[in-house]
Design a protein around this motif. Structure first.
Motif, mmCIF file in Angstrom:
data_model
loop_
_atom_site.group_PDB
_atom_site.id
_atom_site.type_symbol
_atom_site.label_atom_id
_atom_site.label_comp_id
_atom_site.label_asym_id
_atom_site.label_seq_id
_atom_site.Cartn_x
_atom_site.Cartn_y
_atom_site.Cartn_z
ATOM 1 N N ASN A 1 0.810 -1.223 0.000
ATOM 2 C CA ASN A 1 0.000 0.000 0.000
ATOM 3 C C ASN A 1 0.846 1.277 0.000
ATOM 4 O OD1 ASN A 1 0.874 -0.593 2.651
ATOM 5 N ND2 ASN A 1 -0.732 0.690 3.532
ATOM 6 N N PHE A 2 2.172 1.140 -0.152
ATOM 7 C CA PHE A 2 3.049 2.298 -0.163
ATOM 8 C C PHE A 2 3.240 2.798 -1.592
ATOM 9 C CE2 PHE A 2 5.537 2.440 4.054
ATOM 10 C CZ PHE A 2 4.376 2.153 4.761
ATOM 11 N N PRO A 3 3.639 4.066 -1.776
ATOM 12 C CA PRO A 3 3.856 4.614 -3.120
ATOM 13 C C PRO A 3 4.856 3.773 -3.915
ATOM 14 C CG PRO A 3 3.899 6.364 -1.483
ATOM 15 C CD PRO A 3 3.866 5.072 -0.717
ATOM 16 N N PRO A 4 4.688 3.688 -5.241
ATOM 17 C CA PRO A 4 5.558 2.851 -6.081
ATOM 18 C C PRO A 4 7.048 3.175 -5.961
ATOM 19 C CG PRO A 4 3.640 3.590 -7.319
ATOM 20 C CD PRO A 4 3.616 4.334 -6.022
ATOM 21 N N LYS A 5 7.381 4.451 -5.811
ATOM 22 C CA LYS A 5 8.781 4.860 -5.781
ATOM 23 C C LYS A 5 9.290 5.106 -4.366
ATOM 24 C CE LYS A 5 8.675 6.921 -10.411
ATOM 25 N NZ LYS A 5 8.926 8.142 -11.232
#
Length: 237
Positions: free
Chosen positions: A149-153
């Protein structure tokens, strides 16, 4: 009614008067404050200024008096002047700002927050509260593997690379045990919000603390149905 349920939960971890105050705050925030007019001053949570305008009801009933109250209680009772603090999971910046207020001008607070928008908010909250301590907000997650659920980068920081500190605060939604097991040092105090719903239930976190030479001196059930518990560990060394 949710306010009554909130009262029952809070009363298990504090005295009756405080539980009543928090429950009134919860009721007003939920059912009255959204319809109240704004006023020309900043809103505050637990005496920490935030970046929103206050509402008229805030003049009479503290806004979100119950927010992070158990973690804040540990900070107020145990974080000392001149301490070096690391916060993993800065959230809204309330506890990080309280840590910074407690350590004073000769202390320092390093905050890791994975979400860029939250990192920005934390910086704004710190700025709004005239903090004298040295503070640094890093947009990164402390973990070996990025949660889904964390940002891709998302930038990852290995737990073994955390800098030494007197106080470590963990509110990282599932990475608690990994961080505790890989710590390259023992902070004097460690505050942990466990997340059973993300695979780190209370008993497993307690076992991790104890095998890493921490004594669990306090345990508060916060939101039982989600497996959220607040733990205070103290180094045995």
């Amino acid at each position: 009614m949710k306010a009554l349920s909130h009262f029952r939960t809070v009363s298990k971890n504090t005295n009756l008067l405080t539980a009543l105050k928090f429950s009134v705050s919860y009721f007003v925030d939920s059912y009255i404050r959204p319809y109240a007019p704004t006023i020309d001053q900043s809103a505050a949570i637990r005496n920490i200024s935030i970046t929103k305008k206050a509402k008229f009801t805030d003049l009479f009933v503290p806004h979100k008096a119950y927010h992070e109250y158990l973690m804040c209680k540990l900070i107020e009772e145990n974080t000392q002047r001149n301490d070096s603090v690391v916060v993993v999971g800065g959230g809204r910046g309330i506890t990080a700002t309280l840590e910074a207020k407690n350590v004073g001008s000769n202390g320092d607070v390093l905050i890791f927050e994975a979400f860029p928008e939250k990192s920005k908010k934390i910086k704004q909250v710190l700025s709004a509260n005239s903090i004298n301590a040295e503070t640094n907000v890093r947009t990164a997650a402390v973990a070996n593997k990025k949660p889904s659920n964390f940002p891709p980068k998302t930038i990852l920081v290995d737990p073994s690379d955390l800098p030494r500190c007197d106080v470590l605060e963990l509110d990282c939604e599932g990475a608690e045990i990994e961080i505790i097991d890989k710590l390259p040092f023992l902070p004097r105090d460690i505050y942990v919000e466990t997340h059973g719903i993300y695979g780190t239930p209370r008993d497993d976190v307690i076992n991790a603390l104890e095998r890493n030479r921490f004594e669990v001196v306090k345990s508060f059930d916060h939101i039982k149905k989600k497996g959220i518990t607040i733990l205070h560990g103290r180094s045995n060394s």
